[in-house]
Motif scaffolding. Structure first.
Motif, PDB file in Angstrom:
ATOM      1  N   LYS A  13      -3.021  64.014   6.282  1.00  0.00           N
ATOM      2  CA  LYS A  13      -1.659  63.806   6.390  1.00  0.00           C
ATOM      3  C   LYS A  13      -1.046  63.970   7.495  1.00  0.00           C
ATOM      4  CE  LYS A  13      -1.220  65.812   1.640  1.00  0.00           C
ATOM      5  NZ  LYS A  13      -2.559  66.474   1.342  1.00  0.00           N
ATOM      6  N   TRP A  14       0.197  63.157   8.102  1.00  0.00           N
ATOM      7  CA  TRP A  14       0.508  63.219   9.252  1.00  0.00           C
ATOM      8  C   TRP A  14       2.108  63.182   9.234  1.00  0.00           C
ATOM      9  CZ3 TRP A  14      -3.182  60.049   8.034  1.00  0.00           C
ATOM     10  CH2 TRP A  14      -3.003  58.728   7.820  1.00  0.00           C
ATOM     11  N   GLY A  15       2.806  63.266  10.247  1.00  0.00           N
ATOM     12  CA  GLY A  15       4.260  63.168  10.332  1.00  0.00           C
ATOM     13  C   GLY A  15       4.697  61.533  10.850  1.00  0.00           C
ATOM     14  N   GLU A  16       5.805  61.527  11.236  1.00  0.00           N
ATOM     15  CA  GLU A  16       6.037  60.271  11.909  1.00  0.00           C
ATOM     16  C   GLU A  16       5.773  59.882  13.440  1.00  0.00           C
ATOM     17  OE1 GLU A  16      10.442  59.973  11.261  1.00  0.00           O
ATOM     18  OE2 GLU A  16      10.174  60.499   9.110  1.00  0.00           O
ATOM     19  N   THR A  31      -3.543  68.256   8.642  1.00  0.00           N
ATOM     20  CA  THR A  31      -2.299  68.072   8.518  1.00  0.00           C
ATOM     21  C   THR A  31      -1.726  68.291  10.140  1.00  0.00           C
ATOM     22  OG1 THR A  31      -2.088  69.136   6.575  1.00  0.00           O
ATOM     23  CG2 THR A  31       0.166  68.761   7.729  1.00  0.00           C
ATOM     24  N   MET A  32      -0.856  67.083  10.216  1.00  0.00           N
ATOM     25  CA  MET A  32      -0.395  67.147  11.880  1.00  0.00           C
ATOM     26  C   MET A  32       1.232  66.791  11.607  1.00  0.00           C
ATOM     27  SD  MET A  32      -2.342  64.208  13.697  1.00  0.00           S
ATOM     28  CE  MET A  32      -3.794  63.955  12.630  1.00  0.00           C
ATOM     29  N   GLY A  33       2.062  67.340  12.429  1.00  0.00           N
ATOM     30  CA  GLY A  33       3.330  67.002  12.613  1.00  0.00           C
ATOM     31  C   GLY A  33       4.008  65.562  13.067  1.00  0.00           C
ATOM     32  N   ASP A  34       5.103  65.464  13.681  1.00  0.00           N
ATOM     33  CA  ASP A  34       5.578  64.275  14.182  1.00  0.00           C
ATOM     34  C   ASP A  34       5.132  63.976  15.518  1.00  0.00           C
ATOM     35  OD1 ASP A  34       6.949  63.976  11.806  1.00  0.00           O
ATOM     36  OD2 ASP A  34       8.805  64.860  12.385  1.00  0.00           O
ATOM     37  N   GLY A  54       0.701  71.238  14.872  1.00  0.00           N
ATOM     38  CA  GLY A  54       2.193  70.935  15.068  1.00  0.00           C
ATOM     39  C   GLY A  54       2.898  69.729  15.670  1.00  0.00           C
ATOM     40  N   ASN A  55       4.031  69.462  15.972  1.00  0.00           N
ATOM     41  CA  ASN A  55       4.803  68.362  16.492  1.00  0.00           C
ATOM     42  C   ASN A  55       4.383  68.138  18.003  1.00  0.00           C
ATOM     43  OD1 ASN A  55       6.274  67.662  14.018  1.00  0.00           O
ATOM     44  ND2 ASN A  55       7.433  69.667  14.523  1.00  0.00           N
ATOM     45  N   ARG A  56       4.608  66.910  18.331  1.00  0.00           N
ATOM     46  CA  ARG A  56       4.152  66.416  19.871  1.00  0.00           C
ATOM     47  C   ARG A  56       3.107  67.031  20.421  1.00  0.00           C
ATOM     48  NH1 ARG A  56       8.507  64.947  23.186  1.00  0.00           N
ATOM     49  NH2 ARG A  56       8.139  66.473  24.447  1.00  0.00           N
ATOM     50  N   VAL A  57       1.884  66.948  19.696  1.00  0.00           N
ATOM     51  CA  VAL A  57       0.736  67.625  20.236  1.00  0.00           C
ATOM     52  C   VAL A  57      -0.127  66.568  20.477  1.00  0.00           C
ATOM     53  CG1 VAL A  57      -1.569  68.668  19.455  1.00  0.00           C
ATOM     54  CG2 VAL A  57       0.728  69.739  18.781  1.00  0.00           C
ATOM     55  N   ASN A  58      -0.653  66.504  21.765  1.00  0.00           N
ATOM     56  CA  ASN A  58      -1.676  65.396  22.126  1.00  0.00           C
ATOM     57  C   ASN A  58      -3.047  65.951  22.297  1.00  0.00           C
ATOM     58  OD1 ASN A  58      -2.224  66.041  25.270  1.00  0.00           O
ATOM     59  ND2 ASN A  58      -0.171  66.176  24.834  1.00  0.00           N
ATOM     60  N   VAL A  59      -4.099  65.308  21.520  1.00  0.00           N
ATOM     61  CA  VAL A  59      -5.487  65.543  21.574  1.00  0.00           C
ATOM     62  C   VAL A  59      -6.155  64.464  22.321  1.00  0.00           C
ATOM     63  CG1 VAL A  59      -7.480  66.211  19.947  1.00  0.00           C
ATOM     64  CG2 VAL A  59      -5.090  66.902  19.284  1.00  0.00           C
ATOM     65  N   GLN A  60      -6.470  64.708  23.369  1.00  0.00           N
ATOM     66  CA  GLN A  60      -7.210  63.870  24.367  1.00  0.00           C
ATOM     67  C   GLN A  60      -8.530  63.316  23.926  1.00  0.00           C
ATOM     68  OE1 GLN A  60      -6.180  65.041  28.195  1.00  0.00           O
ATOM     69  NE2 GLN A  60      -3.880  65.488  27.783  1.00  0.00           N
ATOM     70  N   ASP A  61      -8.849  62.365  24.652  1.00  0.00           N
ATOM     71  CA  ASP A  61     -10.019  61.548  24.516  1.00  0.00           C
ATOM     72  C   ASP A  61     -11.295  62.458  24.323  1.00  0.00           C
ATOM     73  OD1 ASP A  61      -9.191  58.466  25.547  1.00  0.00           O
ATOM     74  OD2 ASP A  61      -8.062  60.249  26.582  1.00  0.00           O
ATOM     75  N   ASP A  75      -5.610  75.760  14.170  1.00  0.00           N
ATOM     76  CA  ASP A  75      -3.998  75.738  14.167  1.00  0.00           C
ATOM     77  C   ASP A  75      -3.626  75.449  15.583  1.00  0.00           C
ATOM     78  OD1 ASP A  75      -1.344  76.194  13.223  1.00  0.00           O
ATOM     79  OD2 ASP A  75      -1.634  78.331  13.241  1.00  0.00           O
ATOM     80  N   ILE A  76      -2.849  74.568  15.759  1.00  0.00           N
ATOM     81  CA  ILE A  76      -2.253  74.115  16.971  1.00  0.00           C
ATOM     82  C   ILE A  76      -0.836  74.076  16.994  1.00  0.00           C
ATOM     83  CG2 ILE A  76      -2.341  72.557  19.129  1.00  0.00           C
ATOM     84  CD1 ILE A  76      -5.026  71.607  17.724  1.00  0.00           C
ATOM     85  N   GLY A  77      -0.207  74.714  17.744  1.00  0.00           N
ATOM     86  CA  GLY A  77       1.088  74.822  17.908  1.00  0.00           C
ATOM     87  C   GLY A  77       1.854  73.747  18.383  1.00  0.00           C
ATOM     88  N   ASP A  78       3.239  73.666  18.275  1.00  0.00           N
ATOM     89  CA  ASP A  78       4.117  72.398  18.773  1.00  0.00           C
ATOM     90  C   ASP A  78       3.858  72.233  20.328  1.00  0.00           C
ATOM     91  OD1 ASP A  78       5.129  72.208  16.168  1.00  0.00           O
ATOM     92  OD2 ASP A  78       6.908  72.959  16.692  1.00  0.00           O
ATOM     93  N   GLU A  79       3.827  71.039  20.969  1.00  0.00           N
ATOM     94  CA  GLU A  79       3.842  70.700  22.116  1.00  0.00           C
ATOM     95  C   GLU A  79       2.574  71.304  23.059  1.00  0.00           C
ATOM     96  OE1 GLU A  79       8.134  69.539  23.519  1.00  0.00           O
ATOM     97  OE2 GLU A  79       8.031  71.778  23.142  1.00  0.00           O
ATOM     98  N   ALA A  80       1.542  71.377  22.362  1.00  0.00           N
ATOM     99  CA  ALA A  80       0.224  71.883  23.091  1.00  0.00           C
ATOM    100  C   ALA A  80      -0.255  70.530  23.506  1.00  0.00           C
ATOM    101  CB  ALA A  80      -0.539  72.720  22.108  1.00  0.00           C
TER     102      ALA A  80
END
Length: 170
Positions: A13-16, A31-34, A54-61, A75-80
């Motif tokens: 599941k994911w956000g917008e 589950t991930m945020g927006d 969380g929100n605004r997380v980038n998981v790179q290549d 568990d990964i917090g916002d903007e990590a």
């Protein structure tokens, strides 16, 4: 389109406004945020336990997120920021934290808010990294304190950049 699979009754599941690279793999109890971005050749394997982002997380290549069956979660917090080719196995990453390229973070490790794990570091299981500190090496050790204002600015800049990059593909 990314490979998105249900397993054991769990469907990701994911956000917008999330971006998933066409060869990213997202499986099971994820589950991930927006405004998240999951980049090329990345695997989020929530088949044996949960992955929460969380929100605004980038998981790179090339990064792999996985857990221990019924024992650890991610568990990964916002903007990590989770850098290129990271292995994150059953660990917690606080908001505004940065995991450098090629780092490995093992089960039950806790990366505090705004902390930085240097490229190539190995964070052993059960390690607790205090907020706004820099750790590096194999195994990872404390290097120095990080200015909270600079850490926040850096991670928000990276988050903004990765949102821009994701927009190029939409």
């Amino acid at each position: 389109m990314a490979l998105i699979l249900s397993v054991r009754g769990f469907t990701p599941k994911w956000g917008e406004r999330c971006f998933f690279a066409e060869n990213a793999t997202i499986i099971g109890n994820v589950t991930m945020g927006d405004d998240c971005s999951i980049w090329f050749n990345t695997v989020l394997r929530g088949d044996v336990n949960s992955i929460r982002i969380g929100n605004r997380v980038n998981v790179q290549d090339g990064t792999v997120l996985h857990t221990l069956y019924e024992k650890s979660v991610v568990d990964i917090g916002d903007e990590a920021t989770i850098g290129h080719n990271v292995t994150l196995h059953g660990a917690s990453v606080g908001r505004l934290a940065l995991i450098g390229m090629g780092a490995t973070v093992l089960d039950h490790a806790v990366i505090g808010e705004g902390a930085i794990v240097a490229a190539g570091a190995l964070v052993l299981a059960n390690t607790v990294i205090e907020p706004y500190t820099l750790w590096g090496g194999v195994p990872a050790r404390y290097i120095k304190q990080v200015d909270p204002k600079q850490s926040k600015e850096l991670n928000q800049k990276i988050a903004n950049g990765y949102q821009m990059y994701a927009d190029w593909y939409k």
